[in-house]
Design an enzyme around this catalytic site. Structure first.
Site, mmCIF file in Angstrom:
data_model
loop_
_atom_site.group_PDB
_atom_site.id
_atom_site.type_symbol
_atom_site.label_atom_id
_atom_site.label_comp_id
_atom_site.label_asym_id
_atom_site.label_seq_id
_atom_site.Cartn_x
_atom_site.Cartn_y
_atom_site.Cartn_z
ATOM 1 N N GLU A 263 -10.815 4.203 7.157
ATOM 2 C CA GLU A 263 -9.705 5.034 7.638
ATOM 3 C C GLU A 263 -10.331 6.306 8.222
ATOM 4 O OE1 GLU A 263 -7.451 6.925 4.563
ATOM 5 O OE2 GLU A 263 -5.817 7.502 5.877
ATOM 6 N N HIS B 275 0.866 -1.195 0.000
ATOM 7 C CA HIS B 275 0.000 0.000 0.000
ATOM 8 C C HIS B 275 0.893 1.233 0.000
ATOM 9 C CE1 HIS B 275 -3.981 1.982 1.122
ATOM 10 N NE2 HIS B 275 -3.099 2.979 1.144
HETATM 11 ZN ZN LIG Z 1 -3.495 5.063 0.776
#
Ligand SMILES: [Zn+2]
Length: 327
Positions: free
Chosen positions: A196, A13
């Site tokens: 997130e 990522h």
């Molecule tokens: Zn990211």
């Protein structure tokens, strides 16, 4: 710290523009006579204090990346930094919207240049790379479909995944189902940012509608025990970037981070850096923090790297070759 630096690692990522070393951006700006003095702090790092400033700095720094050749050099600079931190296998997020404005012919030139950069990095450092083409959530579902078609058309041994980044609060996952269906049909691996900025519900929606096998971040899944069980049952890997989460105040500090609780609940997790120089981190520093905070040792790191490779978007030969490094 040195111990952690040489330990073999996977990273799956990492946004290519967000990983640009400040020194590389400074060099490029100088060549192009672009004044970026406001972008850097006295110590040469990227300067930002809050999220609005972070976005301004990011945009200014990436504005000097203008051609396929710039991206070839960027790819090599990013992968050299990864390799110096022990990364042996990496997956980089690319955004066709920033590489030729979503035009297929232009994208092909950018992609060829980045593949050349990855080939050069493999020859120089032994690092293995795959690319994930991402749509930008706040550019909307129609643009996402366009990027999915472009990705399907240019998929190959190096471009193996499709994903989505951008503003998580924009629209719902279901709006992007058509784009992900096109990518799935083309045989691409699927991942999407969720959980997130938004809570557990965004992870659930993403699993329900986009049929991904991995979630970018996903760390707020911890807020919903039933969802944590589902992630474990369905073997969904979370691409966790602890330093990024702490820099953006998703968690207040390392001991508060959910990665250890998720791992103990049987959810596959791995560790990446997202946009490392912006968050003043490296893979080595992430490992050192995790070792200090949760008493993780080599066996724990080998386990998360094995989980990452099991979910990696690569061919079986590469997967087995990499898995052998973590046994
Ligand atoms: Zn990211």
């Amino acid at each position: 710290m040195n111990d952690w630096k040489t330990l073999p690692k996977t990273e799956i990522h990492l946004h290519i523009e967000g990983a640009a070393p400040p020194e590389f951006i400074r060099t490029l700006a100088k060549e192009k006579n672009v004044d970026l003095s406001g972008v850097f702090a006295a110590d040469g790092s990227y300067r930002w204090a809050d999220f609005a400033e972070f976005l301004c700095t990011y945009e200014a720094a990436t504005s000097v990346l203008q051609s396929p050749e710039d991206y070839r050099r960027l790819t090599e600079a990013v992968l050299a930094e990864s390799a110096a931190n022990g990364v042996v296998y990496t997956e980089l997020f690319l955004a066709a919207d920033f590489c030729g404005g979503g035009d297929v012919a232009a994208w092909k030139e950018y992609l060829a240049a980045m593949i050349e950069g990855a080939d050069n990095a493999r020859a120089a450092h032994g690092i293995e790379t795959r690319f994930i083409s991402t749509c930008v959530r706040h550019f909307g579902p129609e643009e996402a479909v366009k990027i999915a078609r472009l990705t399907a058309e240019t998929a190959g041994p190096m471009l193996t995944g499709f994903g989505m980044g951008g503003e998580e609060r924009h629209l719902s996952a279901a709006d992007f189902a058509p784009a992900f269906a096109i990518a799935a049909e083309a045989g691409l691996g699927l991942t999407s940012h969720a959980g997130e900025i938004c809570g557990a519900g965004s992870v659930r929606d993403t699993l329900d509608h986009l049929k991904v096998t991995r979630i970018g971040h996903g760390v707020r899944a911890i807020e919903d025990p039933a969802l944590v069980d589902r992630l474990a049952d369905e073997n969904i890997l979370l691409e966790v970037c602890p330093g990024s989460n702490i820099a953006l105040s998703v968690f207040s500090d390392w001991p508060e981070h959910s990665i250890e609780r998720l791992r103990r609940a049987g959810v596959p997790v791995c560790v990446s850096t997202d946009d490392p120089p912006y968050f003043h981190t490296t893979m080595t520093e992430e490992y050192a923090h995790l070792a200090d905070t949760f008493a993780w040792g080599r066996a724990d790191f080998n386990a998360i790297n094995t989980a990452a490779m099991n979910a990696a978007f690569c061919d079986e030969d590469t997967r087995q070759r990499m898995l052998a490094k973590f046994r």
